[in-house]
Structure formats: C-alpha cells, structure tokens
Design a protein around this motif. Sequence first.
Motif, PDB file in Angstrom:
ATOM      1  N   ASP A   1      -3.059   9.530   1.114  1.00 50.69           N
ATOM      2  CA  ASP A   1      -2.557  10.528   1.951  1.00 50.69           C
ATOM      3  C   ASP A   1      -3.502  11.008   2.908  1.00 50.69           C
ATOM      4  O   ASP A   1      -4.138  11.949   2.489  1.00 50.69           O
ATOM      5  N   GLY A   2      -3.365  10.718   4.024  1.00 53.92           N
ATOM      6  CA  GLY A   2      -4.378  10.777   5.128  1.00 53.92           C
ATOM      7  C   GLY A   2      -5.551  10.228   5.284  1.00 53.92           C
ATOM      8  O   GLY A   2      -6.336  10.333   5.929  1.00 53.92           O
ATOM      9  N   GLY A   3      -5.761   9.052   4.339  1.00 57.75           N
ATOM     10  CA  GLY A   3      -6.912   8.272   4.380  1.00 57.75           C
ATOM     11  C   GLY A   3      -8.356   8.678   3.601  1.00 57.75           C
ATOM     12  O   GLY A   3      -9.085   7.873   3.859  1.00 57.75           O
TER      13      GLY A   3
ATOM     14  N   GLU B   1      -0.910   3.521   2.223  1.00 60.09           N
ATOM     15  CA  GLU B   1      -1.246   4.818   3.172  1.00 60.09           C
ATOM     16  C   GLU B   1       0.116   5.519   3.506  1.00 60.09           C
ATOM     17  O   GLU B   1       0.938   4.769   3.996  1.00 60.09           O
ATOM     18  N   GLU B   2       0.103   6.604   2.994  1.00 62.41           N
ATOM     19  CA  GLU B   2       1.457   7.480   3.115  1.00 62.41           C
ATOM     20  C   GLU B   2       1.565   8.123   4.498  1.00 62.41           C
ATOM     21  O   GLU B   2       2.877   8.476   4.988  1.00 62.41           O
ATOM     22  N   THR B   3       0.577   8.278   5.386  1.00 63.73           N
ATOM     23  CA  THR B   3       0.906   9.367   6.502  1.00 63.73           C
ATOM     24  C   THR B   3       0.570   8.471   7.752  1.00 63.73           C
ATOM     25  O   THR B   3      -0.209   7.700   7.786  1.00 63.73           O
ATOM     26  N   THR B   4       1.036   9.065   8.953  1.00 63.31           N
ATOM     27  CA  THR B   4       0.653   8.755  10.178  1.00 63.31           C
ATOM     28  C   THR B   4      -0.615   8.932  10.447  1.00 63.31           C
ATOM     29  O   THR B   4      -1.511   7.910  10.882  1.00 63.31           O
ATOM     30  N   ALA B   5      -1.214   9.928  10.066  1.00 66.77           N
ATOM     31  CA  ALA B   5      -2.824  10.327  10.260  1.00 66.77           C
ATOM     32  C   ALA B   5      -3.593   9.222   9.502  1.00 66.77           C
ATOM     33  O   ALA B   5      -4.599   8.699  10.152  1.00 66.77           O
TER      34      ALA B   5
ATOM     35  N   VAL C   1      -4.908  -2.262   3.755  1.00 65.67           N
ATOM     36  CA  VAL C   1      -4.449  -1.102   3.711  1.00 65.67           C
ATOM     37  C   VAL C   1      -2.934  -1.412   4.168  1.00 65.67           C
ATOM     38  O   VAL C   1      -2.637  -1.797   5.249  1.00 65.67           O
ATOM     39  N   ILE C   2      -1.691  -1.126   3.174  1.00 67.43           N
ATOM     40  CA  ILE C   2      -0.357  -1.139   3.805  1.00 67.43           C
ATOM     41  C   ILE C   2       0.028   0.065   4.472  1.00 67.43           C
ATOM     42  O   ILE C   2      -0.041   1.084   3.936  1.00 67.43           O
ATOM     43  N   ALA C   3       0.560  -0.091   5.387  1.00 63.33           N
ATOM     44  CA  ALA C   3       0.822   1.253   6.313  1.00 63.33           C
ATOM     45  C   ALA C   3       2.204   1.648   5.826  1.00 63.33           C
ATOM     46  O   ALA C   3       3.341   1.185   6.602  1.00 63.33           O
ATOM     47  N   VAL C   4       2.383   1.988   4.732  1.00 59.24           N
ATOM     48  CA  VAL C   4       3.611   2.728   3.824  1.00 59.24           C
ATOM     49  C   VAL C   4       4.223   3.597   4.969  1.00 59.24           C
ATOM     50  O   VAL C   4       5.485   3.412   5.124  1.00 59.24           O
TER      51      VAL C   4
END
Length: 432
Positions: free
Chosen positions: A131-133, A155-159, A177-180
């Motif tokens: 979450d947030g990288g 990864e959970e977030t836009t950032a 990294v999957i762009a969840v």
Amino acid sequence: MSTRRSMPADILRNPASAPEGHRKIQWVRRNMPVLRSLEERFSREQPFAGMRAAVSVHLEAKTAYLALVMAAGGAQVSVTGSNPLSTKDDVVAALQELGLHVYAWHGATPGEFEEHQLTALRIAPHVVIDDGGDLVHHLHQGASEFSGDTLGGCEETTAGVLRNQARFEAGQLRFPVIAVNNARMKHLFDNRYGTGHSTVDALMRTTNRVLTGATVVVAGYGWCGRGIASCAAGLGARVIVCEVDEVKALEAVMDGYRVMPLGPLEEGAPCAAREGDFFVTATGVCDVITPREVACMKDGAVLANAGHFYDEIDLEGLAAMAGEVQEVRENLTGYRLGDGRWINLIAQGKIVNIAAADGHPAEIMDTSFAVQALSAEYVALSARRGAPLPAQVIPVPDEIDQGVARVLLAARGIRHDALTARQRAYLDDFNK
C-alpha cells in the motif's frame, strides 16, 4: 520452497487486547462475502502452500481478514502497517494470537515504523501485498537481501502504482507488480465511494461540525476527489473543486460543482481559500495548501489531507504562521495566527479517512481485497506453472475484475443481463 522461515519476535503494543481485535475481525468477515468465498476456496486448494507473504496495508480489521485469507491459502504471513496512525493495536494482538507474524503498533515514530516494515520483510516474501509502494521500495533499497525469492507484488494505491511505474521506467524494477489500484473493481468503488464515505465521516466525527450548508473545497478531482465531492454534496454541502488538469476541471463543472483556483492568482482575486469552511486535499502532489492559501482562509477553517503522502499540506509553513498551537479536540490541532484566526488541522495532515475514522467500509474493501488476493494467486500460480510474470507493472487480468463483480452480485442476490449468441457474434464481427 521452504514452508517455514524463522522470524524475529513479534512487535506489538498490547497482547491483552486481542479479544476486541477478534470481535472486529469477525464483524468485517460477516460483511465481506467475496473474501469469504475466497477463504473457502483457498482453504481447499492451498494456492500459497509453501510460500511466504508480506502484507503492508492499513492495519485494521479488514486488512487483518485479508491476511488471514492468505494464510488460509497456505501462506506463511508477516503483517505490518502502512501508516502509523491507522494501525489498531487490538487487531495486531488478534493476528498474533492467530499465529501470524506481526510487527506494528499505533503511533509509531518514523524510525519505529521503518523498523517494523523492515522486520516484516525478513520473511523473505514470495508475494508482497503493498500500500503505497513501501515494501517494494525496501526490497529494492535497504532490504534487498530479502528479495531473492520474490515472485511479485500487488499494489493497492495510485501513489504506489506510480512509484513502481517510475522504477520500471528507470530500469530498476526487479520483479512484477500487479497494479491492483487500476482494476475497475478497485478504483471505481474503493477510491470513489470508499474514500468519499470515510473522508466525510472523518470530517464530521473529528470536528463535530455540520457539513450541510458549509462550503467544502476539494483539491484534486481524480477518483478520490470525485468521491469526496459527491458525498459532501449529498449531505448538502456547497462544493468547490480545485484542479490543475483542464479536462478534470471541466468534468467537475459538468458534475455541478464550482471550479476555482485554490489560492489567489493575483492580489485580491477570488479563490476557493477565501470561501471554504472545510478543505480536503486529494492530489498526490506536495504543497497544495501553503501559507499563501492559509493567509486567505476564514477563522475556523478546517484542513484535512486524503492523499497517501503527508506533504500535501505545508505543515512547517502552517506552524511558522502560528503564534499558538494546541490540541482543540482529539485528533484536531488548532493553529492561532497572528491576527487571531484559528486554522484547524485534522490528524496531523496524515491520510484523514484512515487516521481519523475507520477507513473504507467493509463492503467496499471486500472488492479491493478480493482483487488483491486473486492477484497474489495470479502471481503465485504463474510461477508454479513455469511462466513467471515479467518484471514490470502489470494490469489486473479482466477475468479477475469480472469474477469479483460476479461473486458480489450473486452474494447480493442481483441478476443481470447477458449477451445473446447473436449479439456476441455481432460484436465480434464489429471488432474484427
């Protein structure tokens, strides 16, 4: 793959608070039908058998249930927080009692917070839920010795997606990294409805002030900003949107909101800072609210940040303007300016819907975390089949998005139309 890894002792504040944490986890479990269905299937199929997973998302009951679903699928799981103010100590205690490795407590200092994350990574994860990288960042810098077995992250977030994309474009991303966040079943619901609901909840419960009839200024009109504006307007607030993107600014106008510059473009010019009662930033960039804007604000104005990072509001600049600083309510800091005006800041400028409320509702996080769990399974199964994913930022497969929606519709007893064979053939011909 090793099934167990020796880990450092758990780091937590109050083991005796576990019963309350169990109660919270059970409550969200009852309200997360998609994750429940995954828990049942993962328990049978064991997609993560022999694997290790590190989870860093806002560590409260909904995240705890996601971690438990991963464990039900056979993973050895370490859990840490993604924000010091969002960690719930009773939930951490419950997870420890249930056998997960836990490293977090509420109110951690920056040094403690980093130590907790680095300790969680000592599990040497095959799969990362981020979450947030931050975890992916540490696995590239500072904890790279624990990345040798990493098959991929989610990864959970836009950032976080932007951070990982920048790392990929620089040629430095070591694993996929999957762009969840970019999945429809994530951002269309979580970012919009979840952020809107929980941010407005935080504004009201922290200030005990009414939004109806107030002017709410929303800086940023991405999915999070859209949700905040919609929920505030639904409660009867007058909404002003501030946006640097011309298309989004026009969209806000077409949605019925006023669009204005946040600060004055020239001396004495109209601006949102002069009109707002509540200000919420949701932009993903720094220095959105600075002393320039604060100088125009009304006495009693309330500032809050709904973005992932803490520097959307210039806190040092705000403090430098103040002759007096005091906690005026729990989680609400008042800054008395030289002319006697008070400017109020919620949750130290940290992500307001998490730090000053309960975060997104369980029903919303059900879809987001289902996409997380299924994306983690996608990473794991791709590697097991001898076709590991390439080291880049990867979209969530459409079948995961559609599958989550299908399960949720069924859980709610909702039926929907389907294409006929003739309609499908028509579309196939059209798309040739």
